[in-house]
Design an enzyme around this catalytic site. Structure first.
Site, PDB file in Angstrom:
ATOM      1  N   GLU A 292      70.281 -67.685 -22.966  1.00 58.41           N
ATOM      2  CA  GLU A 292      70.872 -68.312 -21.774  1.00 58.41           C
ATOM      3  C   GLU A 292      72.020 -68.796 -22.492  1.00 58.41           C
ATOM      4  OE1 GLU A 292      69.103 -71.980 -20.163  1.00 58.41           O
ATOM      5  OE2 GLU A 292      70.646 -72.098 -19.445  1.00 58.41           O
ATOM      6  N   ASN A 347      74.790 -70.147 -16.437  1.00 56.69           N
ATOM      7  CA  ASN A 347      74.326 -71.033 -14.889  1.00 56.69           C
ATOM      8  C   ASN A 347      75.514 -70.891 -14.025  1.00 56.69           C
ATOM      9  OD1 ASN A 347      71.935 -72.605 -16.326  1.00 56.69           O
ATOM     10  ND2 ASN A 347      73.535 -72.421 -18.170  1.00 56.69           N
ATOM     11  N   GLU A 379      71.171 -68.140 -12.741  1.00 53.09           N
ATOM     12  CA  GLU A 379      70.552 -69.323 -13.174  1.00 53.09           C
ATOM     13  C   GLU A 379      70.807 -69.722 -11.886  1.00 53.09           C
ATOM     14  OE1 GLU A 379      69.389 -70.732 -16.336  1.00 53.09           O
ATOM     15  OE2 GLU A 379      68.887 -68.972 -17.679  1.00 53.09           O
ATOM     16  N   ASP A 409      66.466 -72.706 -11.582  1.00 52.30           N
ATOM     17  CA  ASP A 409      66.510 -73.289 -12.748  1.00 52.30           C
ATOM     18  C   ASP A 409      65.910 -74.624 -12.232  1.00 52.30           C
ATOM     19  OD1 ASP A 409      67.724 -73.746 -15.294  1.00 52.30           O
ATOM     20  OD2 ASP A 409      69.503 -74.100 -15.004  1.00 52.30           O
ATOM     21  N   GLU A 467      61.285 -74.139 -20.921  1.00 50.46           N
ATOM     22  CA  GLU A 467      62.442 -75.145 -21.242  1.00 50.46           C
ATOM     23  C   GLU A 467      61.971 -75.882 -21.920  1.00 50.46           C
ATOM     24  OE1 GLU A 467      66.472 -74.538 -18.266  1.00 50.46           O
ATOM     25  OE2 GLU A 467      64.747 -75.714 -17.670  1.00 50.46           O
TER      26      GLU A 467
END
Ligand code: C2E
Ligand code: CA
Ligand code: CA
Length: 528
Positions: A292, A347, A379, A409, A467
């Site tokens: 990520e 993101n 995400e 997310d 996560e």
């Protein structure tokens, strides 16, 4: 929202003004020619005279007409600014509130003679979406519904105003302690948040409130309003439907926000922003399957500033567009330096979707590289899904058509409903860290939630990523629940590309520790 509310009489009056200024200019020209001793004896003189008169008349007329038409909105605004009553809701306007406040407080808030007074600033999150989706008329009807609700709640005991757009203000008195205030504010939020029907659909609207006490020395209303607005903005950062009371430290936080805003635009030029990559590993083999991308800001004077502090500010001040472009461009460049089976997720803030060309720009970016589009995953959070459903479905569909993967997310923390989610066909569901933490606290609700997310992901043919996994115990429980991919400090912290490139991408991950971010107060001290 700009509204043209200049009444008909005022328009007629202005038209007369335009006409008379033209005539006035003509008279003036006539007088000037007379003073210059000109007569209309010859054809040439008559023509010159006519041209001058018409020229002056049209100049004066055009100038006035321009002020009238081109400045139409401003004129209507200044006209509205003169009113004590808001023309949409019938509540007090900002001006009306300022004028009524002194009187209300000095009279003790009515017959029951209160000894403390509070100004409550309220706003809701979706006026713009309503206006864009259903049109301004529906937006106005919505404001009227809220205006009526507030009027009913406040009744004769307080003041209610609409101060701008979707912002309302209530002034209330209280005789006792903060409990009374708490009960009143929560009741207000409860009433305002009741669903509203538009056509066949029922909508929930989320409100935030900020409260400022009106102290004995009675500071100007603008200052009290600023404090209440600051408290409201602060409460919004803690979630929708929340409220807080102003305290002076909030002004310090606001100063910090201004500092971030001012410094952030220079951060891109000074190349202070960079990406770190956190590994995602196969839950069974421990092999790295992807990363990520997480943004890092290393300020030239104040050091590292965490994204949780600057991203929300970038979203509000619009800088997220530039920053988001930087992130996606850099991820695509970096992906070309990593093995083909590695997928990197970036993101993307809901605000980035506001730009019409978001998807086409991303398509162009990917076409300019050699990589497979499926190596990039985006995400998004559930907050994106509360917006206009068909619009989001279309946007996400276009992203899927590009071949990009989609992940949701912080899953489980938002409000999206399950049927919406399965329709939107996400490739990945990321289980929020809060559930992972609660798993080891033996919270049965958390294990039920994890099990149902895993079941749902299977039925959608999606992957589940847990996560924030920090302990072996969490990893074991998640593996048992059927979680296929994990991410967290147990497997690796976010690290720069240079370290990522040195990783063995066929074997096990290793831990890389980055320096902890500075605390907000550290940066504050240096910024002041
Ligand atoms: P997120 O997307 O939920 O990212 C996960 C956050 O959890 C990251 O914080 C990561 O460093 C942290 N984390 C990962 N594993 C662990 C763990 O085991 N324990 C703990 N305590 N924390 C862990 P980070 O990097 O500070 O980012 C915070 C948030 O900022 C992100 O949350 C994301 O919402 C936002 N963000 C970061 N980079 C970007 C970006 O490029 N664009 C946008 N729009 N938002 C970003
Ligand atoms: Ca994320
Ligand atoms: Ca997350």
């Amino acid at each position: 929202m700009k509204r043209n509310t200049v009444p008909q009489q005022t328009r007629i009056f202005r038209a007369i003004t335009i006409f008379s200024s033209g005539m006035g200019a003509a008279m003036l020209a006539l007088w000037a020619l007379d003073m210059a001793g000109m007569t209309l004896s010859s054809y040439r003189e008559a023509a010159t005279f006519g041209a001058i008169v018409l020229g002056l008349a049209s100049l004066a007329g055009a100038g006035t007409a321009h002020a009238y038409f081109a400045g139409g909105d401003d004129t209507s605004q200044s006209y509205e600014a003169l009113l004590n009553v808001d023309s949409v809701t019938g509540l007090l306007s900002r001006k009306g509130l300022a004028e009524s406040l002194e009187d209300y407080v000095s009279k003790g808030g009515g017959p029951s003679r209160m000894n403390r007074f509070f100004l409550i600033s309220l706003d809701f999150d979706s006026l713009r979406d309503f206006n864009e989706t259903y049109g301004l008329e529906t937006g106005d009807s919505l404001l009227r519904v809220f205006g009526d609700r507030l009027r009913r709640v406040v009744g004769e005991t307080g003041l209610a105003a609409r101060t701008s757009g979707g912002e309302f203000v209530i002034v209330l008195g209280a005789n006792h302690d903060d409990r009374e205030l708490r009960a009143a504010t929560e009741a207000l939020l409860g009433v305002l948040s009741l669903p509203v029907r538009v056509g066949n659909a029922s909508h929930s609207v989320f409100w935030n409130a900020g409260v400022a006490e009106i102290h004995k020395n009675r500071p100007p209303m603008e200052r009290i309003l600023r404090h209440a607005n600051l408290a409201r903005t602060t409460s919004r950062a803690t979630g929708r439907g929340t409220w807080s009371i102003y305290h002076p430290e909030m002004s310090q936080v606001a100063a910090y926000r201004h500092w971030i805003e001012a410094e952030l635009s220079g951060a891109l030029q000074r190349e202070e922003l960079m990406l770190h990559y956190q590994p995602k590993v196969d839950a069974v083999t421990g092999a790295i399957v992807g990363y990520e991308a997480l943004l890092r800001w290393n300020h030239h004077q104040n050091g590292s500033i965490p994204p949780s502090e600057f991203i929300p500010i970038a979203e509000q001040c619009g800088l997220i567009q530039q920053i988001g472009d930087f992130v996606l461009r850099r991820v695509c460049e970096d992906l070309e330096q990593l093995p083909d089976h590695i997928v990197v997720s970036a993101n993307v803030s809901p605000a980035q979707f506001n730009r019409d060309d978001f998807v086409s720009n991303l398509g162009r970016l990917i076409n300019g590289t050699e990589m497979r589009p499926g190596r990039l995953e985006i995400e998004v959070t559930e907050t994106l899904l509360i917006r206009n459903h068909s619009e989001i479905r279309r946007l996400l569909g276009r992203l899927r058509d590009l071949g990009i993967k989609l992940a949701i997310d912080d899953f489980g923390t938002g409000y999206s409903n399950l049927s919406t989610l399965s329709e939107l066909r996400f490739n990945t569901l990321k289980i929020d860290k809060s559930f992972v933490d609660r798993l080891t606290e033996k919270d049965p609700a958390a294990s039920t939630m994890v099990a149902s997310i895993v079941g749902m992901a299977r039925s959608m043919n999606a992957m589940v990523v847990a996560e924030g996994v920090e302990t072996e115990e969490q990893a074991t429980l998640l593996r048992a629940a059927g979680c296929t991919v994990m991410q967290g400090y147990l497997f690796g912290k976010p690290q720069p590309l240079s370290s990522v490139k040195r990783q063995n991408h066929d074997g096990k991950p290793f831990l890389v520790h980055t320096s902890p971010p500075v605390r907000q107060t550290d940066v504050l001290a240096a910024a002041s």
